[in-house]
Structure formats: structure tokens, C-alpha cells
Motif scaffolding. Structure first.
Motif, short mmCIF file in Angstrom:
data_model
loop_
_atom_site.label_atom_id
_atom_site.label_comp_id
_atom_site.label_asym_id
_atom_site.label_seq_id
_atom_site.Cartn_x
_atom_site.Cartn_y
_atom_site.Cartn_z
N PRO A 6 -26.93 14.61 -28.63
CA PRO A 6 -27.46 13.30 -29.07
C PRO A 6 -26.35 12.46 -29.69
O PRO A 6 -25.47 12.98 -30.38
CB PRO A 6 -28.52 13.69 -30.10
N SER A 7 -26.40 11.15 -29.43
CA SER A 7 -25.36 10.25 -29.93
C SER A 7 -25.82 9.42 -31.12
O SER A 7 -25.00 8.76 -31.76
CB SER A 7 -24.90 9.32 -28.81
N ASN A 8 -27.13 9.42 -31.41
CA ASN A 8 -27.64 8.67 -32.56
C ASN A 8 -28.88 9.37 -33.08
O ASN A 8 -29.39 10.34 -32.47
CB ASN A 8 -27.93 7.22 -32.18
N LEU A 9 -29.40 8.87 -34.20
CA LEU A 9 -30.54 9.52 -34.83
C LEU A 9 -31.80 9.42 -33.99
O LEU A 9 -32.64 10.32 -34.01
CB LEU A 9 -30.77 8.91 -36.21
N THR A 10 -31.96 8.34 -33.24
CA THR A 10 -33.14 8.19 -32.39
C THR A 10 -33.16 9.27 -31.31
O THR A 10 -34.18 9.90 -31.05
CB THR A 10 -33.15 6.79 -31.75
N GLU A 11 -32.00 9.47 -30.65
CA GLU A 11 -31.92 10.52 -29.64
C GLU A 11 -32.09 11.89 -30.27
O GLU A 11 -32.70 12.79 -29.66
CB GLU A 11 -30.58 10.43 -28.91
N LEU A 12 -31.55 12.07 -31.47
CA LEU A 12 -31.69 13.36 -32.15
C LEU A 12 -33.15 13.71 -32.37
O LEU A 12 -33.60 14.82 -32.07
CB LEU A 12 -30.95 13.33 -33.48
N GLU A 13 -33.93 12.76 -32.87
CA GLU A 13 -35.35 13.00 -33.10
C GLU A 13 -36.08 13.25 -31.79
O GLU A 13 -36.94 14.13 -31.70
CB GLU A 13 -35.96 11.80 -33.83
N GLU A 40 -28.35 18.51 -38.00
CA GLU A 40 -27.34 17.47 -38.12
C GLU A 40 -27.04 16.83 -36.79
O GLU A 40 -27.18 17.45 -35.73
CB GLU A 40 -26.06 18.06 -38.73
N LEU A 41 -26.63 15.57 -36.85
CA LEU A 41 -26.33 14.83 -35.64
C LEU A 41 -25.08 15.36 -34.96
O LEU A 41 -25.02 15.47 -33.74
CB LEU A 41 -26.17 13.34 -35.97
#
Length: 335
Positions: free
Chosen positions: A288-295, A157-158
Motif C-alpha cells: 500500500p502507498s497510502n493510508l486509504t489503500e492500507l485500510e 504500519e504503512l
């Protein structure tokens, strides 16, 4: 209404005269105090053998004994009930009290709020399959387990992890069935694999699962290629319906890939779960602050996992590991 209490000397005199054979009426007349007071002093002395002041219970409870028993009964029968729900239930019967009051009543009865422990949603057939799996692999050699390509999916999860659930339970009742929070396998975002030689490729699960050139099948073959396995490996997967579909099993058969027989609802037997824990902890620290950073962080942290770490998880005698873990889970769900 009583304004003041009698001194210790007066109370001792009442008891002394009572021992001398005086009756309540004569003592009352001699000391000029009410007969009911004399009676109360004597009764207290008979029960506690003292005339000193005893610890007092404080302000009378706003809840009746019946309501208190009802609160304790509701918390015991429904361990996941919240203080707000208990507060509303007492208000419905005309007793409006603060949450702290309800909490104190439950604490006095031995019930405390604890985080619900997660466990797989097991049936009797699952337990039997787990034990059968463990006993059937007792004689396996370490080399057999070194050939297994472990796989799994997870959800990262983010913002933090899944919410904790609190339950009401007594001390030393951790493994009782009722306070445990059932855990069901959830559809995931990512699905890598690993074995002793290291970890495989990271795959983001999007679109159709059964696309052989872009989906998990392609990821499996590419991971095997990167790790230089050739055809010398056994593939482990859980019993998700899409994994056991007819087309999926035919694909394994056509590619001559041996699939490890795996008991249902058994994530705890898979050593990749240890990597999931380490991965999620590392990703969470990256914030991470968004899904792109999370991935991006997921891929980076996954690639940082050392080969020695993977080898250490596999070097554990898997037959003993599986058997012990199965028995431990069976103890959890049966006690």
C-alpha cells in the motif's frame, strides 16, 4: 631496526651449540651475531621446541589492552549499545579507530550483533497469573474454547514493521534477560474478532471508544450477530484500562455477556496473534502507498481468511496450548 632475519640453518646452529654447553657469549662470538639475538633464539626454542617461523599476529593493535577490555565490558553491560557509541567512547580517551576494528574485537571475545528478541514486559505477578490461568483451564473441554470470541487490537504500519533492535550477545545466550527487547502493548488502529465459525467484522478504531452505537461495543454485537452466536459465547479481551473501565464492565453486565478472565500482559496466549502475523504479511505484499489503500487491503485480506483456518487455531487443545505457552514464556523471562 632489523632488516632481515637469520636463516633456519643459523638458528639451528645456535640451538646445537647451546645443547653442547656453550654460553650465550661464546655462541655470539662464534657465529658473529648479537648476544641478544642468540638469547631470543634460545628462549623461543625453549618455549616452542622449534626454530621455525611461527604465525605472526600482524600489525600491532591501535587500541591498548585496557581499551579493548573496556569495549568488551561496555558491550556486555549495555547490550544495545551501538558501534557508533563505542567508537565515540574510544575517541574520547584518545583512541580513534574504525567501526570494523571495534567489531572484530567484540567478535574475538564472543560477542556478536543479533536482533533483540521481543518479549512482554513482565513482572513476577504477571508470571504467577499466567501459571494460574493455565492450570485453572487444564480440565476444560474443547467445546468450551469453541464458544470463545477472541478479540484484540493491533497496529499495521504503512511502511514495513517496527524497527529491529540489535544487541551484543554471545552464542547460545538467546534467552538471557538482558539482550531481550521489552515489548509494550501499543494503541492500535484496527480491532476485529474471530472464533471457530470464522472472523468477525473489521473495525477502524477512531474517535471515542465508549460510544455504544459506533465503537467496539457495536462491532462486538454485530460480529456476534453475523456469526449467529446469539448469547452463546464468551468474550475474550485483554486488560487494557479502557476495557476494564467501570462503564465497560457495566455494559457487559447489562448485555449479559460473559467475559473470560484474562491474565495481564499475555498476548501470546491469544490465538488471534497467529492471524495478525498472516494478515500483516499479506498486507505487506500488497505494498500500500497510502493510508486509504492500507485500510482497503487490511479489510480485503481479513475477509480472505478462511473459516477452516480459524477452526484450526481453535481446534488445538487449548488447555495444553495455554499451559505450554505459559511455561515457555516463563522460561524466557526467568532464564
Amino acid at each position: 631496526m632489523k632488516n632481515k632475519e637469520h636463516t633456519r640453518q643459523v638458528r639451528d646452529t645456535v640451538v646445537k651449540k647451546f645443547k653442547a654447553g656453550f654460553g650465550y657469549k661464546k655462541i655470539s662470538q662464534a657465529l658473529n651475531i648479537p648476544r641478544r639475538t642468540v638469547q631470543a633464539i634460545i628462549l623461543k626454542w625453549k618455549e616452542y621446541q622449534t626454530t621455525a617461523n611461527l604465525p605472526r599476529p600482524g600489525r600491532p593493535s591501535k587500541l591498548s589492552a585496557h581499551t579493548r577490555r573496556r569495549l568488551i565490558r561496555d558491550a556486555a553491560k549495555r547490550p544495545m549499545i551501538t558501534l557508533d557509541e563505542l567508537q565515540r567512547s574510544t575517541a574520547e580517551v584518545g583512541d580513534s579507530v574504525h567501526r570494523t576494528t571495534i567489531s572484530c574485537i567484540l567478535h574475538k571475545s564472543g560477542l556478536y550483533g543479533r536482533v533483540a528478541r521481543r518479549k512482554p514486559f513482565l513482572k513476577d505477578i504477571h508470571k504467577k497469573c499466567w501459571l494460574k490461568f493455565a492450570t485453572s483451564h487444564l480440565g476444560d473441554t474443547p467445546n468450551m474454547w469453541k464458544k470463545v470470541l477472541w478479540s484484540d487490537e493491533t497496529k499495521i504500519e504503512l511502511f514495513g514493521n517496527n524497527a529491529k533492535r540489535y544487541v551484543w550477545r554471545k552464542s547460545n545466550t538467546l534467552n538471557t534477560p538482558s539482550p531481550l527487547s521489552n515489548m509494550v502493548v501499543i494503541a492500535s488502529w484496527f480491532g476485529p474478532a474471530f472464533l471457530q465459525q470464522g472472523q468477525g467484522r473489521w473495525l477502524k478504531l477512531m474517535g471515542r471508544w465508549m460510544e455504544p452505537n459506533t465503537g467496539p461495543f457495536w462491532n462486538l454485537m454485530e460480529s456476534a450477530k453475523d456469526l449467529r452466536l446469539g448469547r452463546r459465547f464468551v468474550f475474550q479481551q485483554d486488560n487494557d484500562p479502557k476495557h476494564k473501565a467501570k462503564s465497560t464492565m457495566e455494559w457487559f453486565k447489562n448485555k449479559h455477556i460473559q467475559v473470560l478472565e484474562w491474565p495481564s500482559e499475555s498476548p501470546d496466549l491469544n490465538p488471534i496473534e497467529n492471524l495478525w502475523k498472516e494478515l500483516k504479511t499479506a498486507v505487506h505484499k500488497c505494498s500500500p502507498s497510502n493510508l486509504t489503500e492500507l485500510e482497503l487491503f487490511c479489510k480485503e485480506e481479513w475477509e480472505k481468511i478462511s473459516v477452516s483456518r480459524c477452526a484450526k487455531l481453535i481446534d488445538i487443545p487449548q488447555a495444553t496450548y495455554s499451559c505450554n505457552r505459559s511455561k515457555r514464556w516463563r522460561y524466557k523471562v526467568l532464564t
